[in-house]
Scaffold this active site. Structure first.
Site, mmCIF file in Angstrom:
data_model
loop_
_atom_site.group_PDB
_atom_site.id
_atom_site.type_symbol
_atom_site.label_atom_id
_atom_site.label_comp_id
_atom_site.label_asym_id
_atom_site.label_seq_id
_atom_site.Cartn_x
_atom_site.Cartn_y
_atom_site.Cartn_z
ATOM 1 C CD GLN A 157 -15.284 4.392 -4.907
ATOM 2 O OE1 GLN A 157 -14.454 4.578 -4.029
ATOM 3 N NE2 GLN A 157 -15.427 5.212 -5.922
ATOM 4 C CB SER A 165 -20.889 8.443 5.355
ATOM 5 O OG SER A 165 -21.526 8.302 4.108
ATOM 6 C CD GLN A 173 -2.525 1.799 0.583
ATOM 7 O OE1 GLN A 173 -2.230 2.738 -0.139
ATOM 8 N NE2 GLN A 173 -3.685 1.169 0.513
ATOM 9 C CG ASN A 190 -3.617 4.356 -3.064
ATOM 10 O OD1 ASN A 190 -4.063 4.822 -2.032
ATOM 11 N ND2 ASN A 190 -3.703 3.073 -3.355
ATOM 12 N N GLY A 198 -24.648 2.904 4.017
ATOM 13 C CA GLY A 198 -23.977 1.728 3.521
ATOM 14 C C GLY A 198 -22.752 2.078 2.677
ATOM 15 N N GLY A 255 -8.911 0.725 -1.810
ATOM 16 C CA GLY A 255 -9.991 1.073 -0.897
ATOM 17 C C GLY A 255 -9.673 0.904 0.577
ATOM 18 C CD GLU A 256 -4.650 0.586 4.229
ATOM 19 O OE1 GLU A 256 -4.221 0.620 5.404
ATOM 20 O OE2 GLU A 256 -3.916 0.414 3.238
#
Length: 285
Positions: free
Chosen positions: A75, A67, A51, A124, A72, A91-92
């Site tokens: 993405q 949120s 990462q 990223n 839910g 998506g970390e």
């Protein structure tokens, strides 16, 4: 117009996922691949050691967690299967927020990548604001591990070669200045100005001044110029290079500006009648 990455990343995060939970993508071999969004036990998803993002804003993650609790996870994460588990590709922040929100299962796109590190680095760089140091490290890894030249990587990411080169130069700053960048006290713009100063000691003092006084990039430029740290022609050369790049984006052709004192010329290269017509249509709409 800023060049986007190819269909690969757009397909991951765009609107191409149908309501049936399937995504159709044509690969380089011309064959159609089918991918599904799956709900996966969050405990089966492992973080990748590759990462590129090292620092996460806990306050932002808490807001995202709130949120997610409310509406839910919109993405999906992107993962690659590894034995009985999955390795996170992208998506970390979302994964951390889901864990904070107490989510047990998360929506994921399961993909197979030949070079998952390359995808993670590019994803990223394109989608989140890494700090300038993290971005420079990501650029360097892409070049070192995947053989990109600066020009190739700039084209792949849709940025100018000079912007990429300037970001890479951040790695040449001393550790004390890099620490200030990581802490968010010095921006990429500040770093660019500091790199124009030859003396390492002067750089350090100026960086400390920026952090202490919360100076803008323009204020730092004025200090550097007024104290003679940077020669006038160096400032002018940088401005000319930026103008050349903007004109090249406008015409889609090679542009060269030659300037001596108060005189000079702008050259726009073309290799066909069509390109000449394009130049004329832009200059005389």
């Amino acid at each position: 117009m800023k060049k986007r990455l190819g269909r690969g990343l757009d397909a991951l995060f765009g609107d191409e996922i149908s309501s049936s939970g399937k995504e159709f993508e044509t690969g380089s071999d011309g064959k159609e691949n089918i991918e599904k969004i799956e709900e996966i036990d969050i405990d089966l998803i492992e973080l990748s050691e590759n990462q590129p993002r090292k620092i996460f804003n806990e306050e932002e993650i808490e807001e995202l967690a709130s949120s997610i609790k409310s509406v839910g996870l919109i993405q999906p994460l992107v993962v690659q299967k590894k034995g009985d588990k999955y390795v996170l590709i992208a998506g970390e922040r979302r994964l951390r927020a889901c864990k904070m929100a107490g989510i047990e299962k998360v929506k994921c796109i399961v993909k197979e990548y030949e070079n998952p590190l390359e995808i993670a680095l590019i994803e990223n760089i394109q989608r989140k604001d890494l700090n300038p140091y993290e971005k420079a490290l990501a650029f360097k890894r892409l070049m070192d591990e995947f053989g990109y030249t600066q020009e190739e990587l700039a084209r792949r990411l849709g940025i100018s070669r000079s912007k990429l080169a300037n970001t890479l130069r951040i790695l040449n700053l001393g550790q004390e200045i890099i620490d200030l960048i990581i802490e968010g006290k010095i921006s990429e713009g500040h770093a660019k100005v500091l790199l124009s100063v030859e003396s390492e000691e002067q750089r350090k003092k100026l960086a400390e001044l920026v952090a202490e006084k919360n100076l803008s990039v323009r204020e730092l430029e004025q200090i550097v110029k007024s104290r003679g740290y940077k020669k006038e022609f160096e400032l002018e050369s940088e401005i000319i290079r930026e103008i050349e790049e903007n004109l090249m984006k406008l015409f889609g052709l090679r542009v060269k500006i030659q300037k001596k004192k108060n005189r000079g010329k702008i050259e726009i290269e073309f290799s066909s009648d069509e390109e000449l017509e394009k130049i004329i249509s832009i200059l005389m709409p």
